[in-house]
Design a protein around this motif. Structure first.
Motif, short mmCIF file in Angstrom:
data_model
loop_
_atom_site.label_atom_id
_atom_site.label_comp_id
_atom_site.label_asym_id
_atom_site.label_seq_id
_atom_site.Cartn_x
_atom_site.Cartn_y
_atom_site.Cartn_z
N GLU A 133 36.91 25.80 55.17
CA GLU A 133 37.39 26.87 55.02
C GLU A 133 38.31 27.58 53.80
OE1 GLU A 133 35.68 29.59 53.04
OE2 GLU A 133 33.55 28.99 53.02
N LYS A 134 38.25 28.15 52.84
CA LYS A 134 39.54 28.83 52.13
C LYS A 134 40.04 30.05 53.19
CE LYS A 134 39.70 31.96 49.05
NZ LYS A 134 39.97 33.44 48.49
N PRO A 135 41.94 30.52 52.72
CA PRO A 135 42.15 29.61 51.32
C PRO A 135 42.96 27.97 52.33
CG PRO A 135 43.00 31.67 52.89
CD PRO A 135 41.65 31.48 53.92
N ASP A 178 35.44 25.10 48.15
CA ASP A 178 35.37 25.94 46.87
C ASP A 178 34.21 26.15 46.42
OD1 ASP A 178 36.51 27.14 44.46
OD2 ASP A 178 38.15 26.74 45.20
N HIS A 179 33.73 27.43 47.13
CA HIS A 179 32.21 27.49 46.30
C HIS A 179 32.27 27.17 45.17
CE1 HIS A 179 33.61 31.87 46.35
NE2 HIS A 179 32.64 32.13 45.73
N TYR A 180 33.22 27.93 44.18
CA TYR A 180 33.33 28.21 43.27
C TYR A 180 32.63 26.46 42.61
CZ TYR A 180 34.57 32.34 41.21
OH TYR A 180 33.64 34.13 41.06
N LEU A 181 32.95 25.88 43.04
CA LEU A 181 32.39 24.37 42.56
C LEU A 181 31.28 23.75 42.78
CD1 LEU A 181 34.82 22.01 43.82
CD2 LEU A 181 34.94 22.51 41.11
N GLY A 182 30.75 24.89 43.53
CA GLY A 182 28.87 24.89 43.93
C GLY A 182 28.33 25.72 42.66
N LYS A 183 29.00 26.38 41.85
CA LYS A 183 28.36 27.36 41.40
C LYS A 183 27.36 25.92 40.82
CE LYS A 183 30.93 31.30 42.17
NZ LYS A 183 30.12 32.75 42.55
N GLU A 184 26.66 26.63 40.20
CA GLU A 184 25.39 25.70 38.76
C GLU A 184 26.29 25.44 37.64
OE1 GLU A 184 22.35 24.00 38.37
OE2 GLU A 184 22.24 23.73 40.47
N ARG A 211 46.89 34.01 44.82
CA ARG A 211 46.65 32.79 45.96
C ARG A 211 45.05 32.79 46.23
NH1 ARG A 211 51.62 35.42 49.31
NH2 ARG A 211 53.25 32.99 48.89
N ASP A 212 44.39 34.54 46.18
CA ASP A 212 42.94 34.29 46.48
C ASP A 212 41.68 33.25 45.48
OD1 ASP A 212 41.55 35.18 47.92
OD2 ASP A 212 40.56 37.10 46.62
N MET A 213 42.50 33.59 44.07
CA MET A 213 41.08 33.05 43.39
C MET A 213 42.39 32.49 41.84
SD MET A 213 38.92 34.82 43.80
CE MET A 213 37.77 33.94 41.60
N VAL A 214 43.02 32.06 42.10
CA VAL A 214 43.63 31.21 40.94
C VAL A 214 44.02 29.85 41.01
CG1 VAL A 214 45.61 30.56 39.15
CG2 VAL A 214 44.48 33.52 39.79
N TYR A 272 43.54 41.58 54.75
CA TYR A 272 44.00 39.55 54.45
C TYR A 272 44.46 39.27 53.01
CZ TYR A 272 42.76 36.19 51.18
OH TYR A 272 42.43 34.43 50.58
N TYR A 273 43.61 40.88 51.84
CA TYR A 273 44.08 40.51 50.22
C TYR A 273 45.80 40.54 50.65
CZ TYR A 273 43.34 40.82 45.60
OH TYR A 273 42.94 39.97 44.45
N ASP A 274 46.60 41.94 50.76
CA ASP A 274 47.97 42.05 50.69
C ASP A 274 48.63 41.17 51.25
OD1 ASP A 274 49.25 43.78 49.65
OD2 ASP A 274 49.95 44.50 51.29
O1 LIG Z 1 36.79 33.52 47.06
C1 LIG Z 1 36.31 34.60 47.45
O2 LIG Z 1 35.47 35.09 46.42
C2 LIG Z 1 35.23 35.94 45.66
C3 LIG Z 1 34.25 35.96 44.66
O3 LIG Z 1 33.17 35.53 44.49
P1 LIG Z 1 32.02 34.96 43.91
O4 LIG Z 1 31.28 33.96 43.95
O5 LIG Z 1 31.55 36.53 44.43
O6 LIG Z 1 32.96 35.26 42.15
C4 LIG Z 1 35.75 37.48 45.53
O7 LIG Z 1 35.68 38.23 46.01
C5 LIG Z 1 37.39 36.72 46.72
O8 LIG Z 1 38.40 37.72 46.85
C6 LIG Z 1 37.38 35.71 47.11
O9 LIG Z 1 38.11 35.68 48.49
#
Ligand SMILES: O=C1O[C@H](COP(=O)(O)O)[C@@H](O)[C@H](O)[C@H]1O
Ligand SMILES: NC(=O)C1=CN([C@@H]2O[C@H](COP(=O)(O)OP(=O)(O)OC[C@H]3O[C@@H](n4cnc5c(N)ncnc54)[C@H](OP(=O)(O)O)[C@@H]3O)[C@@H](O)[C@H]2O)C=CC1
Length: 510
Positions: free
Chosen positions: A164-166, A194-200, A252-255, A244-246
């Protein structure tokens, strides 16, 4: 004419039966995403027969307790609803395994359990290990799996790991984790999710570009003025995420992961084939070509960081970032980031890619917009109002997944007046059904041995290299660039608007 030699390269392998072991099985990710994804695959008949699930975590639980906790959440979040009968069949294959991540004996017991399952199956089976816990445990789990003899693939069956990430918190930690992964599992058996790559819609970027003849000839600096990638969220630090986020922040979390992956799909050259390495070879070249903002001055010029202060989101009053639960009241972590990225390749020379991400913005929406250059003005410039802006191709990653093309049209009537109109494609109406969850596709791909939609070692490291320069300028330099402020529920700090205005651009309104 079809090219007969390429057929083998697009045919996909079939997902194979396996035992899925989830480390961190009592956690949020397992309950909200992983098990509902497996359940939905079962509903659709896509889950290979004979898949078993073992949840590995620290708390003491019986199989029944574990199953009922999963069922409770599945009822709330499953995209296909919850069918008691399907669930009853599905849960027969779910078991719980209690152990500490650091306890070798727990992995040895796991190995025995897996052997038992294999014996019941009548032969050695495949294993898919999913590390769905905090990154501080990744090393432990990987090393213990190896010691228990669970990490080696054999001729007749495989052993794969999804991480998993990160994936690290900077380049050195990512390199370290890559070393641990590579000494425990084969790279070909490693799936960095990277779950964004799995988005349609993310998967459709390559199809849009390379299965249509009309876009690719224009997909370069001759015709494209600039590109914008926006990821807006209307949530703050709910669910105890502040801790976690702070430590991470928006960059780092998204970009580092999701948004640079989207950027590389938009900017890559056509791959020679659709194999995992064919695609990833091209993506990594984009990441390698990003101009490095490697001084505090360059960071100040090209990157804006910000935090929300108290405001209203969706009509609700919300606190500022520094007042959030588990966030340092003097935090210098960004909840918003906007940056300009230059890709120094022949195709993209001098085309800015603007990327922005923020929490507590007015709505949840992720989109990529391709802004084409203006046409010559000789014909219509004399009209009142001139030509109202140029062509914009918008790829809506979520929600309302789809693609729209903005173009200029004549307003019907005797006078010649122009107005922008939109050609709009919506997945839901065109295909009559919603898109599957990203985790569904990614879990199936890992069972099929297809790593195309997972990040490769070098991609992760190149992305960190770019991010680290910015983090260093923010946190290590003597004159760190400012932290901008904006009211929660607005579209980010004015400094982010100024970043684009310097080059005569404006953020698209979502
Ligand atoms: O990986 C993460 O993704 C979510 C956003 O995912 P999404 O599929 O709902 O767009 C984000 O909220 C989170 O901070 C981040 O760790
Ligand atoms: N939640 C989400 O939506 C997303 C999460 N992720 C990533 O997924 C991973 C997991 O996140 P999430 O599910 O939210 O985390 P949680 O904190 O909810 O879950 C952590 C899990 O790890 C287990 N655990 C912790 N310490 C130990 C230990 N010493 N021995 C055994 N088990 C232990 C916990 O077990 P127990 O409860 O028994 O202590 C629990 O099952 C993280 O890397 C996160 O970044 C990525 C994208 C989205």
């Amino acid at each position: 004419m079809k090219n007969p030699f390429r057929k083998d390269l697009v045919s996909r392998s079939r997902p194979e039966a396996c035992t899925v072991v989830i480390f961190g099985a009592t956690g949020d990710l397992t309950h909200r995403k992983l098990v509902p994804a497996l359940y939905n695959l079962q509903v659709e008949g896509a889950l290979p027969a004979g898949v078993k699930i073992i949840g590995f975590a620290r708390r003491d639980k019986s199989d029944e307790e574990f199953r009922s906790g999963l069922e409770e959440l599945n009822k709330k979040v499953s995209r296909s609803g919850h069918d008691d009968k399907v669930w009853a069949d599905f849960e027969q294959n779910i078991h719980y395994h209690q152990s500490e991540f650091q306890d070798q004996e727990g992995y040895d017991r796991l190995a025995e359990r897996l052997d038992e399952i294999d014996r019941e199956r009548g032969g050695k089976g495949n294993r898919l290990f999913y590390i769905a816990s905090a990154p501080s445990f990744f090393d432990d789990v990987l090393e213990h799996l190896k010691k228990a003899g669970l990490s080696e693939s054999e001729d007749s069956c495989w052993s794969r790991v999804i991480v998993e990430k990160p994936f690290g918190t900077d380049l050195p930690t990512a390199q370290h984790l890559n070393q641990v992964v590579n000494r425990t599992f084969n790279e070909k058996d490693t799936y960095r999710i990277d779950h964004y790559l799995g988005k349609e819609t993310a998967q459709n970027i390559m199809v849009l570009r390379f299965a249509n003849a009309i876009f690719e000839p224009l997909w370069n600096n001759n015709y494209i003025d600039h590109v914008q990638i926006t990821c807006a969220e209307n949530l703050g630090m709910e669910g105890g995420r502040g801790g976690y986020y702070d430590k991470a922040g928006a960059l780092r979390d998204m970009v580092q992961n999701h948004l640079l992956q989207l950027l590389s799909l938009v900017a890559m050259e056509p791959p020679t084939d659709l194999s995992a390495d064919g695609v990833r070879d091209e993506k990594v070249k984009v990441l390698r070509s990003m101009r490095q903002w490697d001084t505090p001055e360059l960071v100040a010029e090209n990157v804006v960081r910000g935090q929300y202060i108290a405001g209203h989101v969706d009509g609700e009053k919300v606190v500022g970032y520094r007042e959030e639960d588990r966030v340092d009241p003097e935090s210098m972590t960004e909840s918003y980031v906007a940056l300009k990225i230059m890709i120094d390749t022949w195709r993209w020379s001098e085309v800015p890619f603007y990327v922005r991400m923020g929490k507590q913005l007015p709505k949840k929406a992720t989109e990529i917009s391709i802004h084409f250059k203006e046409p010559p003005t000789v014909l219509f410039n004399a009209l009142a109002g001139g030509v109202p802006g140029g062509n914009v191709l918008v790829i809506r990653i979520q929600p309302d997944e789809g693609i729209s093309l903005r173009m200029v049209s004549k307003i019907p009537g005797a006078n010649l007046r122009l107005e922008p109109v939109k050609m709009d494609f919506h997945y839901a109406t065109s295909f009559g059904k919603g898109s599957p969850e990203a985790y569904e596709r990614l879990l199936l791909d890992s069972m099929a041995g297809d790593a195309t939609l997972f990040a490769r070692r070098d991609e992760v490291e190149e992305a960190w290299k770019f991010i680290d320069h910015i983090e260093n300028a923010w946190h290590e330099s003597k004159n760190p660039p400012e932290m901008a402020e904006f009211v929660a529920g607005s579209w980010g700090p004015k400094e982010a608007d100024e970043l684009l205005a310097k080059s005569g651009h404006k953020w698209r309104r979502l």
